[in-house]
Design a protein around this motif. Structure first.
Motif, short mmCIF file in Angstrom:
data_model
loop_
_atom_site.label_atom_id
_atom_site.label_comp_id
_atom_site.label_asym_id
_atom_site.label_seq_id
_atom_site.Cartn_x
_atom_site.Cartn_y
_atom_site.Cartn_z
N THR A 218 23.18 -19.80 -4.37
CA THR A 218 22.57 -20.88 -4.02
C THR A 218 21.08 -20.60 -4.50
OG1 THR A 218 23.92 -21.25 -2.14
CG2 THR A 218 22.13 -22.74 -2.51
N ARG B 57 19.95 -18.51 -6.74
CA ARG B 57 19.78 -18.34 -8.36
C ARG B 57 19.69 -19.94 -8.96
NH1 ARG B 57 21.41 -13.98 -11.22
NH2 ARG B 57 22.57 -13.07 -9.64
N GLN B 58 20.70 -20.74 -8.25
CA GLN B 58 20.76 -22.04 -8.77
C GLN B 58 19.47 -22.92 -8.30
OE1 GLN B 58 23.79 -24.23 -7.01
NE2 GLN B 58 23.63 -26.05 -8.25
N ILE B 59 18.87 -22.83 -7.17
CA ILE B 59 17.77 -23.91 -7.16
C ILE B 59 16.62 -23.09 -8.02
CG2 ILE B 59 15.96 -24.10 -5.17
CD1 ILE B 59 18.17 -23.63 -3.21
N GLN C 41 16.71 -21.81 -10.69
CA GLN C 41 16.96 -21.86 -12.36
C GLN C 41 16.65 -23.46 -12.52
OE1 GLN C 41 20.28 -19.61 -13.34
NE2 GLN C 41 18.97 -18.70 -14.95
N GLU C 42 17.54 -24.24 -11.61
CA GLU C 42 17.30 -25.71 -11.83
C GLU C 42 16.10 -26.21 -11.81
OE1 GLU C 42 20.37 -27.58 -9.85
OE2 GLU C 42 22.10 -26.50 -10.94
N LYS C 43 15.32 -25.77 -10.39
CA LYS C 43 14.18 -26.57 -10.14
C LYS C 43 12.97 -25.74 -10.82
CE LYS C 43 15.69 -29.13 -6.50
NZ LYS C 43 15.51 -30.43 -6.47
N GLU D 30 13.15 -23.26 -13.45
CA GLU D 30 13.45 -22.65 -14.45
C GLU D 30 13.12 -20.97 -14.37
OE1 GLU D 30 11.32 -25.02 -17.21
OE2 GLU D 30 12.98 -26.40 -17.71
N THR E 30 14.46 -17.17 -13.71
CA THR E 30 15.62 -16.35 -13.77
C THR E 30 15.06 -15.13 -12.88
OG1 THR E 30 15.94 -17.14 -15.79
CG2 THR E 30 17.54 -15.65 -14.90
N CYS F 223 13.93 -26.77 -1.52
CA CYS F 223 15.44 -26.83 -1.28
C CYS F 223 15.61 -27.66 0.24
CB CYS F 223 16.23 -25.45 -1.11
SG CYS F 223 15.75 -24.52 0.23
N LYS G 175 6.59 -30.46 -14.28
CA LYS G 175 7.96 -30.86 -14.20
C LYS G 175 8.36 -31.48 -13.13
CE LYS G 175 12.55 -28.63 -14.74
NZ LYS G 175 12.93 -28.65 -13.52
N GLU H 36 9.89 -35.49 -12.18
CA GLU H 36 11.16 -35.59 -11.30
C GLU H 36 10.63 -36.72 -10.15
OE1 GLU H 36 12.63 -31.89 -10.19
OE2 GLU H 36 12.79 -31.34 -12.51
#
Lengths: 529, 353
Positions: free
Chosen positions: A131, A133-135, A137-139, A141, A143, A168, A197, A201
């Motif tokens: 989770t 990692r995903q947050i 990366q997506e929010k 960018e 890594t 989050c 960015k 959004e």
């Protein structure tokens, strides 16, 4: 229903509105009928000097304080923000100035602290790392290795992680309190890419900073507060820097002492000129004095018997200069000359030995020794200068303390009271007394008038001019431009941790200083060489 | 009247003295011959003399520790230093019985003076190390001194080779067992250390500087106090005191035990300082109070033994008393009581009783 006065012609309705917000603390009016509104997809800069009420307003927004008057509206519905947790659940996320995360926990733990995914009674680590990692990366960018300790990343990345944590919780409003104060230029650029960015959004972003350039680079709208009052809200493109600064600084009428001071100064300078006194008797000179990430190298000279004002907004490098000069902070580069001889200043005592004294900005944490009595606080620096063994006899201490208490008008029944029992203005005078006791030649006063009442302020200003008459050089730092203008013979102007210019004589006016700050780099045109 | 009364209860040594008097009163009833002091074999003897003699171990350490605590720090390695110092002295004195003709003669490895100086030197160096960690590297004092609290035991055992070294050299016994004018020699040492430190801290600016550092380290530095240096030497001196205590202990028991000598001295010494009225937060300190604290602790220990508390419960009893002492010392706790009685008065008057 009469609400929409100001927001004519705006596309989206505000997501958050604060109307007529007032807040009182004992003896202080922190906010008085302040209005503020925030729209989705905008970056809104909240500007104001120290003590303008920015942080109080933010704390009301996030439920830390409760307003004494006014109302808060979220999506057109009136709300009460009970607590920081409640604010989070309403979608208001805050990233504070000091990254308040846990550097020794992993990145993932920091992002999801308090919201860890669970598998039965245990934390589902696999899911947590995924989770996080995903947050990131997506929010953002970004890594990162979510299992690595947060402390292993740079401050900028930590700041991003703090933002990720804020995001989050499905927030719609992001409050950033001085997010860039500890970042370098590339890190700031990186942060701004992400802010843009997020703005695209549709997030509403409130941005507090002291860096003017950053405000103009990133913000769409600016709201200015001053002394707890709402001054105005304008689109950034319609507000020139000079006007912004004048809105922040205000044009309050000069108080009595300042006027007096100015009269006194003119008289004296003309007298000096006519008498043909050596105008440039250099006392202490700093060449290329600086420290990586703290202050960009500067040149500064202090002349005998002058008041040198250091002007600039908060965090512009004024205090940093003072601390490097005094050895409170070890300089990374540069040389200090005392009467043209290079000297090494590694410790405040070294600076004291060439006659310097320093009243720090933060009385409580850097100035007063709370457990000691007024007498002990007054003699402390003199005793340190004399060393451990040449202890001042008790009688001498008492006489000295009594004299200074009388001279400076410190209001106390006797010198044996603990120093913490005094009011702010009197504490400031004790600090001043501490340095006067050492018979200084150069006195650096960092915000000596902060947090004290008007009467005490004008007294301190008057005192500065008296000291100057005695031939003591004063380095005077203040956020109040009018005070700087009132007492200084020469003003060095700072911005973004750098000295950007120097003005003297008739040039010393509030608008000249403001223009310098607004223009930024002046190629040192006005600097004397 | 109430104001006078108040000034008395707020005097620095009032509460510790109350506790001591209380302990003595309890003892007068429970311990036979508690107050008796006899002249025997050219020296005073009696329970009280014994208590005072034994309290010097913690007393001397607590003088040094008071300075460290006043700077806002702490030193928990003093117990280990006691062991190291004793082991060092015992090892250097050594002592073998050699038959010379028909006479037994004891030969020391090094002269006693050298052994004592070395033991104290090693102790001081250990303190300098602690001080270096705290002042230069800015490691938290409890962590910095924890290192040597653990490692120190190892060092002491290395010196003694894991054995208990017995000391045969008679002149060495004098330090911890001898008397001067009938009074135990160790008491003179304690008085000397206390006197010198009181003099140095109050007749020079050292005391003021230490209090300033403990109250606000940054402000002290900005006032020109060389705070790193003072911190460094406070730790060094504290360790030196522990070294002196180590000599007393090893001399008293005529041996050096790397494993057990000075065990729990660190905690007793901290307790003594706190009982004496110096706050663990640093700042104002009271040296005489700390020594008084050490005497209270020793009186308590002796009391527990002499009234025949079974060994398995004596630590519990000690901890209960220590708890009570710290309660009495606590300003907040006392005000709770004052407030409580006042509230009670209000309550009763309001309900018309």
């Amino acid at each position: 229903m009469v609400v929409q006065q100001e927001s004519k012609g705006k596309v989206s309705p505000p997501i958050l509105e604060m109307k007529d917000i007032s807040k009182y603390f004992p003896g202080v009016r922190a906010l008085s009928r302040v209005n503020f509104s925030l729209r989705p997809g905008e970056i809104h800069a909240l500007m104001g000097q120290n003590g303008a009420g920015k942080s109080t307003l933010i704390k009301i927004m996030t439920g830390v304080y409760h307003p004494d008057g006014g109302s808060i509206w979220l999506d057109g519905a009136k709300i009460t923000v009970e607590s920081p947790e409640h604010a989070e659940s309403l979608g208001i996320a805050t990233v504070y100035q000091e990254v308040n995360l846990c550097p020794n926990l992993s990145v993932a733990e920091n992002v999801l602290l308090g919201r860890e995914p669970r598998k039965g009674p245990n934390i589902d680590w696999k899911k947590m790392y995924a989770t996080a990692r995903q947050i990131l990366q997506e929010k953002l960018e970004l890594t990162l290795d979510p299992t690595a300790p947060l402390g292993s990343y740079s401050l900028a990345i930590q700041q991003m992680v703090a933002i990720a944590r804020a995001l989050c919780i499905q927030s719609r409003i992001l409050i950033l309190d001085e997010p860039t104060s500890s970042l370098d230029d590339t890190e700031v650029a990186r942060l701004f890419v992400i802010l843009r960015k997020l703005k695209q959004e549709g997030l509403a972003i409130l941005f507090v900073t002291h860096f003017l350039d950053q405000v103009y680079e990133i913000s769409d709208v600016i709201t200015v507060l001053r002394n707890g009052e709402y001054i105005g809200t304008l689109p950034t493109k319609d507000l020139p820097k000079i006007e912004l600064i004048s809105m922040m600084v205000g044009k309050d009428p000069l108080d009595l002492a300042a006027t007096m001071a100015r009269g006194g100064k003119k008289e004296e300078s003309s007298a000096a000129a006519s008498a043909g006194v050596l105008p440039e008797q250099e006392f202490v000179r700093a060449e290329n004095l600086g420290k990586e990430g703290y202050l960009k190298p500067i040149n500064l000279a202090i002349q005998k018997g002058e008041v040198l004002g250091l002007a600039g907004l908060l965090g512009s490098g004024r205090t940093e200069t003072a601390k490097l000069l005094f050895g409170a902070e070890r300089a990374g580069e540069g040389t200090i000359f005392y009467q043209d001889e290079p000297v090494t200043i590694q410790h405040p005592l070294d600076a004291m030995m060439i006659g310097m004294g320093f009243c720090p900005e933060d009385r409580k944490t850097e100035g007063l020794v709370a457990d000691l009595s007024i007498r002990e606080n007054i003699i402390l620096a003199l005793q340190a200068k004399r060393g451990v063994f040449r202890y001042l006899p008790r009688k001498t201490q008492e006489v000295l303390a009594e004299e200074l208490i009388k001279e400076l008008g410190i209001k106390t029944p006797d010198a044996e009271r603990p120093v913490r029992s005094l009011s702010g203005g009197n504490q400031q005078k004790v600090l001043l007394a501490r340095w006067l006791a050492t018979d200084p030649q150069i006195l650096i006063l960092d915000e000596p008038t902060r947090g004290i009442d008007v009467a005490a302020k004008s007294e301190i200003l008057q005192r500065i001019l008296d000291l100057k008459k005695r031939g003591i050089s004063i380095v005077f730092i203040s956020s109040e431009l009018e005070e700087v203008v009132a007492v200084s013979d020469r003003v060095a102007v700072f911005r973004d941790k750098k000295k950007i210019g120097e003005i003297r004589g008739a040039q010393i006016q509030e608008h000249t200083i403001m223009r310098l700050i607004a223009q930024g780099e002046t190629e040192h045109a006005t600097e004397t060489s | 009247m109430p104001q006078k009364h108040r000034r008395l209860t707020e005097a620095a040594l009032f509460w510790p003295l109350c506790v001591l008097v209380l302990l003595i009163v309890v003892n007068i009833f429970l311990t036979r011959g508690f107050l008796t002091i006899e002249w025997k074999d050219g020296r005073f003897s009696g329970i009280i003399v014994d208590i005072l003699n034994r309290s010097t171990y913690i007393g001397i350490i607590s003088v040094g520790l008071t300075l460290v605590i006043a700077t806002g720090g702490i030193d928990i390695s003093v117990g280990s230093v006691v062991a190291i110092s004793g082991a060092m002295a015992a090892y250097l004195i050594g002592g073998e019985l050699i038959l010379q003709g028909s006479e037994q003669i004891l030969v020391t490895r090094t002269p006693m003076g050298v052994a004592i100086v070395m033991a104290l030197l090693v102790s001081t160096v250990i303190g300098l190390w602690n001080g270096f960690l705290v002042s230069r590297l800015r490691i938290q004092p409890i962590v910095a001194t924890l290192v040597l609290m653990v490692a120190g035991r190892g060092i002491a055992q290395l010196i003694t080779n894991g054995q208990i070294i017995t000391i045969y050299y008679k002149p060495y016994y004098f330090i911890g067992n001898g008397t001067l004018l009938g009074i135990p020699f160790s008491l003179y040492i304690l008085a000397f250390v206390l006197g010198v430190v009181v003099l140095v801290t109050r007749k020079t600016a050292l005391g003021l500087f230490i209090e300033a550092i403990g109250s606000n380290r940054t402000a002290s530095r900005y006032s020109g106090i060389r705070e790193e240096r003072i911190l460094l030497w406070s730790y060094a001196f504290c360790s030196f005191c522990a070294g002196v205590s180590g000599l007393l202990v090893s001399s008293n028991v005529k041996s050096a035990d790397g494993n057990n000598a000075g065990d729990l001295f660190d905690l007793d010494a901290i307790l003594a300082v706190v009982i004496g009225g110096t706050s663990l937060n640093g700042g104002k300190f009271n040296l005489a109070g700390s020594v008084l604290g050490a005497i209270i602790i020793q009186t308590l220990t002796t009391t527990i033994y002499s009234i025949g508390v079974p060994p398995q419960v004596n630590l519990v009893i000690k901890s209960v008393v220590v708890f009570l002492v710290s309660m009495i010392q606590s300003e907040n706790f006392r005000s709770l009581f004052r407030g409580g009685s006042r509230r009670l008065v209000q309550l009763t008057t309001r309900s018309g009783i």
